[in-house]
Design a protein around this motif. Structure first.
Motif, short mmCIF file in Angstrom:
data_model
loop_
_atom_site.label_atom_id
_atom_site.label_comp_id
_atom_site.label_asym_id
_atom_site.label_seq_id
_atom_site.Cartn_x
_atom_site.Cartn_y
_atom_site.Cartn_z
N TRP A 15 -8.50 7.67 -4.69
CA TRP A 15 -7.15 7.80 -4.68
C TRP A 15 -6.92 9.34 -4.42
O TRP A 15 -5.92 9.63 -3.71
CB TRP A 15 -6.25 7.12 -5.74
CG TRP A 15 -6.50 6.01 -6.00
CD1 TRP A 15 -6.84 5.21 -7.15
CD2 TRP A 15 -6.57 4.80 -5.00
NE1 TRP A 15 -7.01 3.60 -6.86
CE2 TRP A 15 -6.84 3.51 -5.38
CE3 TRP A 15 -6.41 4.95 -3.43
CZ2 TRP A 15 -6.81 2.44 -4.94
CZ3 TRP A 15 -6.42 3.66 -3.01
CH2 TRP A 15 -6.84 2.22 -3.45
N GLU A 16 -7.58 10.22 -5.35
CA GLU A 16 -7.40 11.54 -5.40
C GLU A 16 -7.84 12.15 -4.09
O GLU A 16 -7.07 12.88 -3.73
CB GLU A 16 -8.27 12.42 -6.45
CG GLU A 16 -7.93 12.18 -8.03
CD GLU A 16 -8.52 12.63 -8.93
OE1 GLU A 16 -9.25 13.18 -8.76
OE2 GLU A 16 -8.13 12.66 -10.25
N LEU A 51 -0.64 16.50 -8.14
CA LEU A 51 -1.64 15.63 -8.13
C LEU A 51 -2.25 15.65 -9.37
O LEU A 51 -2.74 14.65 -10.08
CB LEU A 51 -2.61 15.91 -6.87
CG LEU A 51 -3.90 14.79 -6.84
CD1 LEU A 51 -3.43 13.61 -7.04
CD2 LEU A 51 -4.72 15.22 -5.73
N THR A 52 -2.71 16.86 -9.82
CA THR A 52 -3.39 17.07 -11.13
C THR A 52 -2.68 16.72 -12.68
O THR A 52 -3.36 16.12 -13.32
CB THR A 52 -3.78 18.63 -11.30
OG1 THR A 52 -2.34 19.34 -11.53
CG2 THR A 52 -4.47 19.13 -10.21
N GLN A 53 -1.49 16.29 -12.20
CA GLN A 53 -0.62 15.69 -13.18
C GLN A 53 -0.28 14.34 -13.07
O GLN A 53 0.17 13.50 -14.14
CB GLN A 53 0.74 16.17 -13.22
CG GLN A 53 0.94 18.01 -13.53
CD GLN A 53 2.26 18.65 -13.18
OE1 GLN A 53 3.19 17.90 -12.95
NE2 GLN A 53 2.29 19.83 -13.33
N CYS A 54 -0.98 13.80 -12.25
CA CYS A 54 -0.95 12.28 -12.10
C CYS A 54 -1.99 11.34 -12.94
O CYS A 54 -2.90 11.84 -13.01
CB CYS A 54 -1.16 11.76 -10.41
SG CYS A 54 0.05 12.09 -9.39
N ASP A 55 -1.46 10.77 -14.17
CA ASP A 55 -2.27 9.93 -14.74
C ASP A 55 -2.72 8.69 -14.35
O ASP A 55 -3.66 7.97 -14.89
CB ASP A 55 -1.37 9.71 -16.04
CG ASP A 55 -1.02 11.14 -16.82
OD1 ASP A 55 -1.78 11.99 -16.81
OD2 ASP A 55 0.21 11.24 -17.10
N LEU A 113 0.13 7.00 -5.91
CA LEU A 113 0.43 6.16 -4.81
C LEU A 113 1.99 6.66 -4.23
O LEU A 113 2.18 6.94 -2.87
CB LEU A 113 0.51 4.80 -4.93
CG LEU A 113 1.08 3.72 -3.94
CD1 LEU A 113 0.16 3.83 -2.55
CD2 LEU A 113 0.99 2.13 -4.15
N LEU A 114 2.75 7.13 -5.04
CA LEU A 114 3.81 7.55 -5.06
C LEU A 114 3.93 8.87 -4.39
O LEU A 114 4.76 9.14 -3.54
CB LEU A 114 4.72 7.73 -6.24
CG LEU A 114 6.24 8.26 -6.24
CD1 LEU A 114 7.02 7.41 -5.24
CD2 LEU A 114 6.91 8.13 -7.54
N LEU A 115 3.07 9.73 -4.97
CA LEU A 115 2.80 11.18 -4.18
C LEU A 115 2.37 11.03 -2.70
O LEU A 115 2.86 11.81 -1.67
CB LEU A 115 1.76 11.97 -5.15
CG LEU A 115 1.58 13.38 -4.66
CD1 LEU A 115 2.80 14.16 -4.59
CD2 LEU A 115 0.60 14.14 -5.73
N GLU A 116 1.41 10.05 -2.58
CA GLU A 116 0.73 9.95 -1.17
C GLU A 116 1.92 9.63 -0.17
O GLU A 116 2.03 10.10 0.93
CB GLU A 116 -0.12 8.81 -1.41
CG GLU A 116 -0.62 8.21 -0.08
CD GLU A 116 -1.71 9.29 0.71
OE1 GLU A 116 -1.99 8.95 2.01
OE2 GLU A 116 -2.13 10.13 0.22
N SER A 117 2.90 8.79 -0.71
CA SER A 117 3.96 8.39 0.15
C SER A 117 4.89 9.43 0.51
O SER A 117 5.69 9.50 1.46
CB SER A 117 4.78 7.35 -0.43
OG SER A 117 5.42 7.70 -1.53
N GLU A 118 4.87 10.65 -0.20
CA GLU A 118 6.01 11.54 -0.27
C GLU A 118 5.32 12.86 0.64
O GLU A 118 6.09 13.68 1.05
CB GLU A 118 6.21 12.25 -1.57
CG GLU A 118 7.25 11.20 -2.50
CD GLU A 118 7.46 11.68 -3.73
OE1 GLU A 118 7.02 12.94 -3.92
OE2 GLU A 118 8.18 11.19 -4.62
#
Length: 394
Positions: free
Chosen positions: A220-221, A256-260, A266-271
């Motif tokens: 995912w990363e 992204l580094t803050q995504c746990d 997935l939310l970040l990818e959509s943005e």
């Protein structure tokens, strides 16, 4: 050759710990860098382990721990061995120093010297040449210390096996044409098209990019990173200034580094594409609506630390230099150069107030021809010298 003299001067220049060993007599001849407790002497297993791992006797060997702590060894004539380090590649590396202490079971507190890899690479090349007469550059250092197995293309069996295993998935994988369409929407600043594409099937879309890692979180990363990189380039191609696009990319990578967990990724990818497309769209609208004077101002503010000429501004605005100068003076009551100096002095005031950069550095950074020229202009616009201003605001 006086090795000890060279090492003494090298340490004085670079502050990188160095040791000289006699391999035949198995004893330490010289040590510099650790005033009290030396990990090389406190950990009896350190030196034999590194010596065992050396890839080539006639080339520097770089050993890393936790990807952040580096030690270097290389042989020199007369049966001697030089060690450099350990040093920490990460600034404020107290955490890594403590991990190093625990790993090597050192009983004393330890703060490793800090050194970025470029500086370390240059130091290795310099000392290696000084003591052996052999030249080596940073790229060669990396090749020497990386296992030289066959590449994926050279190892045709691995490539064929991967393609066979993924043959069914490949039938559903995004093609290059689909990727171009997605990036074209970013280039065009087409926010609505991208919004319509963001559906509940986003997770399926993320799985249609091939297997980049067998570890799910890494998969995912890598997917998000790929999307950020491609969108960043597409935004630049769509007219978004490089500085803005790269800054946006950096910000998203930091998020992204803050995504746990997967949901946050997935939310970040959509943005990602939406964010870049919106920035492109906003830039295009602003450029359409603003006058040539505002364009010139915007260009100046984006390039305060670069050389700016009237030709540059005229080309940016699409008019002649004379026309630009007349319009600018009429709209602002300032000449172009007066406005440029005004904004550079504002930037200089911020640097003087909020940083400890030398005045000579600030003058050069803001493209003044000399420090005296900077001082003259600064006094003209503020009534005081840069030093007086700094002292007054401290």
């Amino acid at each position: 050759m006086n090795f000890i003299f060279l090492l003494d001067k090298f340490y004085g220049l670079c502050n990188i710990p160095v040791h000289l060993y006699d391999l035949q007599e198995q004893k330490l001849l010289y040590s510099q860098g650790f005033s009290e407790h030396d990990p090389w002497q406190e950990d009896p297993l350190l030196f034999p382990a590194l010596l065992h791992d050396m890839c080539a006797e006639n080339q520097p060997f770089i050993a890393t721990e936790s990807d952040m702590i580096v030690t270097v060894l290389f042989s020199v004539p007369a049966g001697k061995l030089v060690t450099m380090g350990p040093v920490c590649l990460y600034p404020d590396g107290n955490f890594f120093s403590e991990q190093y202490r625990i790993h090597h079971r050192l009983r004393f507190s330890l703060t490793l010297p800090e050194c970025d890899f470029i500086t370390l690479s240059n130091a290795i090349s310099f000392l290696f040449y000084s003591m052996t007469g052999k030249e080596i550059n940073g790229r060669e250092l990396l090749h020497i210390n990386v296992a030289q197995g066959p590449t994926l293309l050279e190892n045709n069996r691995d490539l064929k096996n991967y393609m066979l295993e993924k043959s069914e998935i490949e039938q559903q994988r995004y093609g290059y044409d689909v990727e171009k369409e997605k990036m074209q929407a970013v280039m065009d600043g087409d926010v609505e098209t991208i919004r319509r594409e963001i559906t509940s099937d986003a997770i399926i879309q993320m799985q249609m990019i091939g297997e980049m890692s067998k570890i799910p979180k890494k998969q995912w990363e890598y997917s998000v990173v790929s999307s950020i990189v491609l969108s960043c380039r597409a935004a630049i191609a769509g007219g978004l200034p490089e500085k803005t696009s790269y800054s946006l990319s950096d910000t998203l990578l930091q998020r992204l580094t803050q995504c746990d967990n997967f949901q946050e990724m997935l939310l970040l990818e959509s943005e990602v594409r939406m964010t870049f497309a919106a920035a492109v769209n906003e830039h295009k609208i602003r450029n359409t609506n603003i006058s040539c004077v505002e364009k010139a101002k915007s260009y100046i503010l984006d390039h305060l630390n670069r050389s700016i000429t009237l030709d540059d501004l005229a080309n940016e605005c699409g008019i002649s230099k004379c026309h630009l100068c007349r319009k600018f003076k009429s709209a602002t009551s300032q000449t172009v150069m007066e406005y440029l100096y005004t904004e550079r002095i504002k930037a200089a005031q911020d640097l003087l107030r909020y940083s400890n950069k030398p005045i000579s550095y600030i003058a050069e950074y803001l493209c003044f021809s000399s420090q005296s020229h900077f001082t003259s202009i600064f006094r003209k616009y503020t009534g005081q010298t840069p030093l007086q201003y700094r002292n007054k605001t401290e």
